[in-house]
Write a protein that holds these residues in place. Structure first.
Motif, PDB file in Angstrom:
ATOM      1  N   LYS A   1      21.810   0.464  21.231  1.00  0.00           N
ATOM      2  CA  LYS A   1      22.310   1.072  20.002  1.00  0.00           C
ATOM      3  C   LYS A   1      21.905   2.545  19.897  1.00  0.00           C
ATOM      4  N   ALA A   2      20.692   2.861  20.367  1.00  0.00           N
ATOM      5  CA  ALA A   2      20.210   4.243  20.277  1.00  0.00           C
ATOM      6  C   ALA A   2      20.947   5.153  21.240  1.00  0.00           C
ATOM      7  N   VAL A   3      21.253   4.662  22.441  1.00  0.00           N
ATOM      8  CA  VAL A   3      21.980   5.459  23.435  1.00  0.00           C
ATOM      9  C   VAL A   3      23.389   5.773  22.929  1.00  0.00           C
ATOM     10  N   ALA A   4      24.067   4.758  22.416  1.00  0.00           N
ATOM     11  CA  ALA A   4      25.419   4.960  21.889  1.00  0.00           C
ATOM     12  C   ALA A   4      25.389   5.899  20.679  1.00  0.00           C
ATOM     13  N   MET A   5      24.380   5.753  19.844  1.00  0.00           N
ATOM     14  CA  MET A   5      24.231   6.622  18.681  1.00  0.00           C
ATOM     15  C   MET A   5      24.068   8.077  19.108  1.00  0.00           C
ATOM     16  N   ALA A   6      23.226   8.315  20.103  1.00  0.00           N
ATOM     17  CA  ALA A   6      22.984   9.683  20.579  1.00  0.00           C
ATOM     18  C   ALA A   6      24.251  10.297  21.158  1.00  0.00           C
ATOM     19  N   TRP A   7      24.986   9.501  21.924  1.00  0.00           N
ATOM     20  CA  TRP A   7      26.226   9.998  22.547  1.00  0.00           C
ATOM     21  C   TRP A   7      27.224  10.409  21.458  1.00  0.00           C
ATOM     22  N   LEU A   8      27.399   9.538  20.470  1.00  0.00           N
ATOM     23  CA  LEU A   8      28.371   9.829  19.412  1.00  0.00           C
ATOM     24  C   LEU A   8      27.897  10.967  18.521  1.00  0.00           C
ATOM     25  N   ASN A   9      26.610  11.056  18.299  1.00  0.00           N
ATOM     26  CA  ASN A   9      26.065  12.149  17.486  1.00  0.00           C
ATOM     27  C   ASN A   9      26.375  13.507  18.113  1.00  0.00           C
ATOM     28  N   GLU A  10      26.297  13.580  19.443  1.00  0.00           N
ATOM     29  CA  GLU A  10      26.636  14.833  20.136  1.00  0.00           C
ATOM     30  C   GLU A  10      28.086  15.223  19.862  1.00  0.00           C
ATOM     31  N   LYS A  11      28.955  14.235  19.823  1.00  0.00           N
ATOM     32  CA  LYS A  11      30.371  14.523  19.564  1.00  0.00           C
ATOM     33  C   LYS A  11      30.565  15.079  18.147  1.00  0.00           C
ATOM     34  N   TYR A  12      29.803  14.576  17.205  1.00  0.00           N
ATOM     35  CA  TYR A  12      29.902  15.105  15.841  1.00  0.00           C
ATOM     36  C   TYR A  12      29.298  16.508  15.744  1.00  0.00           C
ATOM     37  N   GLN A  13      28.231  16.766  16.491  1.00  0.00           N
ATOM     38  CA  GLN A  13      27.668  18.116  16.495  1.00  0.00           C
ATOM     39  C   GLN A  13      28.668  19.120  17.060  1.00  0.00           C
ATOM     40  N   GLU A  14      29.411  18.700  18.088  1.00  0.00           N
ATOM     41  CA  GLU A  14      30.452  19.563  18.644  1.00  0.00           C
ATOM     42  C   GLU A  14      31.565  19.795  17.617  1.00  0.00           C
ATOM     43  N   LYS A  15      31.927  18.739  16.908  1.00  0.00           N
ATOM     44  CA  LYS A  15      32.980  18.862  15.894  1.00  0.00           C
ATOM     45  C   LYS A  15      32.563  19.814  14.775  1.00  0.00           C
ATOM     46  N   TYR A  16      31.345  19.632  14.282  1.00  0.00           N
ATOM     47  CA  TYR A  16      30.867  20.437  13.160  1.00  0.00           C
ATOM     48  C   TYR A  16      30.405  21.818  13.585  1.00  0.00           C
ATOM     49  N   ASP A  17      30.084  21.973  14.893  1.00  0.00           N
ATOM     50  CA  ASP A  17      29.452  23.200  15.380  1.00  0.00           C
ATOM     51  C   ASP A  17      28.215  23.500  14.538  1.00  0.00           C
ATOM     52  N   ALA A  18      27.460  22.430  14.296  1.00  0.00           N
ATOM     53  CA  ALA A  18      26.269  22.514  13.439  1.00  0.00           C
ATOM     54  C   ALA A  18      25.368  21.325  13.744  1.00  0.00           C
ATOM     55  N   PRO A  19      24.093  21.442  13.405  1.00  0.00           N
ATOM     56  CA  PRO A  19      23.197  20.300  13.607  1.00  0.00           C
ATOM     57  C   PRO A  19      23.542  19.152  12.662  1.00  0.00           C
ATOM     58  N   THR A  20      23.161  17.953  13.061  1.00  0.00           N
ATOM     59  CA  THR A  20      23.380  16.780  12.231  1.00  0.00           C
ATOM     60  C   THR A  20      22.042  16.169  11.849  1.00  0.00           C
ATOM     61  N   LYS A  21      22.071  15.364  10.805  1.00  0.00           N
ATOM     62  CA  LYS A  21      20.886  14.614  10.398  1.00  0.00           C
ATOM     63  C   LYS A  21      21.304  13.144  10.306  1.00  0.00           C
ATOM     64  N   ILE A  22      20.637  12.306  11.101  1.00  0.00           N
ATOM     65  CA  ILE A  22      21.005  10.901  11.176  1.00  0.00           C
ATOM     66  C   ILE A  22      20.102  10.054  10.292  1.00  0.00           C
ATOM     67  N   ILE A  23      20.714   9.229   9.453  1.00  0.00           N
ATOM     68  CA  ILE A  23      19.997   8.139   8.814  1.00  0.00           C
ATOM     69  C   ILE A  23      20.468   6.853   9.486  1.00  0.00           C
ATOM     70  N   ALA A  24      19.535   6.079  10.007  1.00  0.00           N
ATOM     71  CA  ALA A  24      19.867   4.823  10.675  1.00  0.00           C
ATOM     72  C   ALA A  24      19.212   3.678   9.921  1.00  0.00           C
ATOM     73  N   LEU A  25      19.997   2.627   9.681  1.00  0.00           N
ATOM     74  CA  LEU A  25      19.526   1.496   8.898  1.00  0.00           C
ATOM     75  C   LEU A  25      19.747   0.189   9.656  1.00  0.00           C
ATOM     76  N   GLY A  26      18.716  -0.650   9.692  1.00  0.00           N
ATOM     77  CA  GLY A  26      18.817  -1.950  10.336  1.00  0.00           C
ATOM     78  C   GLY A  26      17.702  -2.858   9.866  1.00  0.00           C
ATOM     79  N   ASP A  27      17.792  -4.115  10.266  1.00  0.00           N
ATOM     80  CA  ASP A  27      16.796  -5.086   9.790  1.00  0.00           C
ATOM     81  C   ASP A  27      16.121  -5.870  10.905  1.00  0.00           C
ATOM     82  N   GLY A  28      16.650  -5.794  12.139  1.00  0.00           N
ATOM     83  CA  GLY A  28      16.173  -6.668  13.205  1.00  0.00           C
ATOM     84  C   GLY A  28      15.597  -5.944  14.405  1.00  0.00           C
ATOM     85  N   GLU A  29      15.095  -6.745  15.350  1.00  0.00           N
ATOM     86  CA  GLU A  29      14.475  -6.192  16.555  1.00  0.00           C
ATOM     87  C   GLU A  29      15.466  -5.370  17.371  1.00  0.00           C
ATOM     88  N   ASN A  30      16.732  -5.769  17.360  1.00  0.00           N
ATOM     89  CA  ASN A  30      17.718  -5.021  18.146  1.00  0.00           C
ATOM     90  C   ASN A  30      18.127  -3.712  17.483  1.00  0.00           C
TER      91      ASN A  30
END
Length: 274
Positions: free
Chosen positions: A190-219
């Motif tokens: 989940k973290a690898v996919a999140m990082a990959w997609l976050n880069e795409k949003y940074q390219e779109k925005y041409d700006a830094p992003t701030k991620i809030i991630a929410l979950g409840d389990g070990e995965n």
């Protein structure tokens, strides 16, 4: 605001109630995110087939990550800069991080005599429904996996550690979730996919992003650990997972979707969105 907020969220036990899979308690906050133009990326163990109807109910239009980070589905209407090696599937571009499911099913079969487990592929929709509480139609959709193979683990924790070691030799990762043990490619996370997609949003925005991630389990641990704002949503059935190397983790007071809204509403206020 100097950075753009992006939400990455688990579903079961987080955005969806653990017992009845309702998201009613989160509806108002979901609407706020849409109104503010803040992407809400589903990052789940669920399948593409399961998410089709659920995304309609949620009125979800953003990219989504399936099967514990095994692949990202990006709507072709999304304004993101994508690589040319992505697979086209209907209205989506697909970025895969691991092998197809058949490879994992065949490998699990080779270990079936040494360890005590039931493979997802051996279950009928009725059997899965009995185990999870899903209705048979939903269980049938859950069985349509593409890149991972869940197991109902019936052996000991010690045996599970041995199993993990043996699978790693074949380039397969074993990840324990809320109800299942999941087999997937080593790069599926989940973290690898999140990082990959976050880069795409940074390219779109041409700006830094701030991620809030929410979950409840070990995965969800690695996804939460790598977020700018790490949130553990309190569960009614297990204690909050520990998030290593972080001392700033928020643990919600409320359970499930109510806790999800509690955390996001707080972030929107702190970040000056409301």
């Amino acid at each position: 605001m100097t950075s753009k907020l992006i939400v990455f969220t688990d579903l079961d036990g987080t955005l969806l109630d653990h017992f009845d899979y309702s998201f009613t308690a989160a509806s108002t906050t979901l609407t706020s995110l849409k109104t503010l133009g803040i992407p809400c990326i589903i990052n789940t163990s669920k399948t593409y087939s399961e998410l089709l109807s659920l995304r309609q109910e949620l009125r979800h239009r953003d990219p989504f990550i399936i099967e514990n980070g095994a692949a990202i589905y990006i709507p072709k209407s999304a304004d993101l800069i994508l690589s040319s090696d992505m697979e086209s599937k209907g209205d989506y571009w697909v970025k895969a991080f691991g092998p197809k499911r058949k490879t994992l099913v065949d490998l699990a079969l080779a270990f079936a005599e040494r360890f005590d487990f039931i493979s997802y592929s051996d279950l009928s929709p009725e059997q899965l429904a009995e185990f999870t509480g899903l209705d048979c139609a939903s269980a049938s959709l859950s069985l349509r996996r593409e890149f991972t193979e869940p197991l109902i683990w019936k052996d000991s924790n010690l045996a599970l550690e041995t199993f993990k070691t043996d699978m790693a030799k074949h380039g397969v990762k074993v990840q324990k979730g809320g109800r299942f043990v999941h087999l997937m490619g080593q790069d599926c996370d989940k973290a690898v996919a999140m990082a990959w997609l976050n880069e795409k949003y940074q390219e779109k925005y041409d700006a830094p992003t701030k991620i809030i991630a929410l979950g409840d389990g070990e995965n969800d641990v690695e996804m939460i650990r790598h977020a700018d704002i790490p949130v553990v949503v309190r569960s009614p059935v297990h204690i909050p997972p520990e998030i290593p190397k972080r001392t700033d983790v928020w643990i919600t007071e409320s359970y499930g979707p109510a806790g999800w809204s509690e955390a996001i509403d707080k972030v929107l206020s702190i970040e000056g969105y409301v």
